[in-house]
Design a protein around this motif. Sequence first.
Motif, PDB file in Angstrom:
ATOM      1  N   PRO A   1      -2.894  -4.411   0.478  1.00 34.13           N
ATOM      2  CA  PRO A   1      -2.020  -3.293   0.867  1.00 34.13           C
ATOM      3  C   PRO A   1      -1.089  -3.616   2.027  1.00 34.13           C
ATOM      4  O   PRO A   1      -0.061  -2.960   2.202  1.00 34.13           O
ATOM      5  CB  PRO A   1      -3.002  -2.180   1.253  1.00 34.13           C
ATOM      6  CG  PRO A   1      -4.288  -2.543   0.588  1.00 34.13           C
ATOM      7  CD  PRO A   1      -4.321  -4.027   0.540  1.00 34.13           C
ATOM      8  N   GLU A   2      -1.442  -4.631   2.825  1.00 40.16           N
ATOM      9  CA  GLU A   2      -0.631  -4.985   3.990  1.00 40.16           C
ATOM     10  C   GLU A   2       0.479  -5.980   3.664  1.00 40.16           C
ATOM     11  O   GLU A   2       1.260  -6.340   4.543  1.00 40.16           O
ATOM     12  CB  GLU A   2      -1.527  -5.564   5.095  1.00 40.16           C
ATOM     13  CG  GLU A   2      -2.550  -4.574   5.634  1.00 40.16           C
ATOM     14  CD  GLU A   2      -1.893  -3.336   6.208  1.00 40.16           C
ATOM     15  OE1 GLU A   2      -0.907  -3.470   6.948  1.00 40.16           O
ATOM     16  OE2 GLU A   2      -2.372  -2.223   5.907  1.00 40.16           O
TER      17      GLU A   2
ATOM     18  N   GLY B   1       0.792  -1.220   0.000  1.00 38.23           N
ATOM     19  CA  GLY B   1       0.000   0.000   0.000  1.00 38.23           C
ATOM     20  C   GLY B   1       0.826   1.272   0.000  1.00 38.23           C
ATOM     21  O   GLY B   1       0.288   2.359  -0.229  1.00 38.23           O
ATOM     22  N   GLN B   2       2.134   1.162   0.262  1.00 39.88           N
ATOM     23  CA  GLN B   2       3.003   2.333   0.279  1.00 39.88           C
ATOM     24  C   GLN B   2       3.696   2.566  -1.064  1.00 39.88           C
ATOM     25  O   GLN B   2       4.428   3.544  -1.203  1.00 39.88           O
ATOM     26  CB  GLN B   2       4.060   2.163   1.381  1.00 39.88           C
ATOM     27  CG  GLN B   2       3.471   2.096   2.784  1.00 39.88           C
ATOM     28  CD  GLN B   2       4.521   1.749   3.828  1.00 39.88           C
ATOM     29  OE1 GLN B   2       5.173   0.715   3.745  1.00 39.88           O
ATOM     30  NE2 GLN B   2       4.700   2.646   4.795  1.00 39.88           N
TER      31      GLN B   2
END
Length: 224
Positions: free
Chosen positions: A170-171, A156-157
């Motif tokens: 995202p994790e 997610g980043q």
Amino acid sequence: MPDRPTIQAEERTEFGKGAARRIRRADKIPAVLYGHGGDPVHLTLPGHDTMMATKVNNAVVELQVGSGRRKQLALVKDVQRDPIKPFIEHVDLVVIRRGEKVTVDVAVTIVGEAAPETVVTVDNQVVSVSADATAIPENVEVSVEGLEAGTQILAGQLTLPAGVELLTDPEWLVVNISQQQSEEALEAELSEAEADAGIEREESDEDEAASGDAEEKPQESDSE
């Protein structure tokens, strides 16, 4: 975004291993084009042009098919390569249309240098994204410049190009930066492992010796 290559394709009516070998001997590649509910179309592609076009991930090509040179956009879905010789055995192509979204796996590429005495580990080499069929990113760059040990970068980043949507959780851990082990610590671990292995060998030898003594011990007779 690289230029979209144009490939001259011919429809084929011969199938099977024998036909495929004849195609390859002529420096061409057997392929199949499918998608959007239509019947699969079996093609013959030029060897050199196809090899160059498939060097990038998720390549999109413009096919010019048959004597009428019908044009068709296609996504290179799968490339089967010979495990020993440097040639392509078969290519799967998927019909795409301008403006539609496709789901693809995009490679993660590390750029930059992390802080000294750190180790950069890529836990997930690809992420799944949804992108415009004619604007699929070749890769997703992740900068680790100057990052310290203990830093983790999650899916997610990631910074994705405009119009590209992340489908991967995202994790999910993508990049992990850890402290590099010193030579002393590595030597200590190696010595400890060697010592443990030596103890296991000694115990195994003792068990075998005890087992051998038990087998060689004469049995007492029950008769008088």
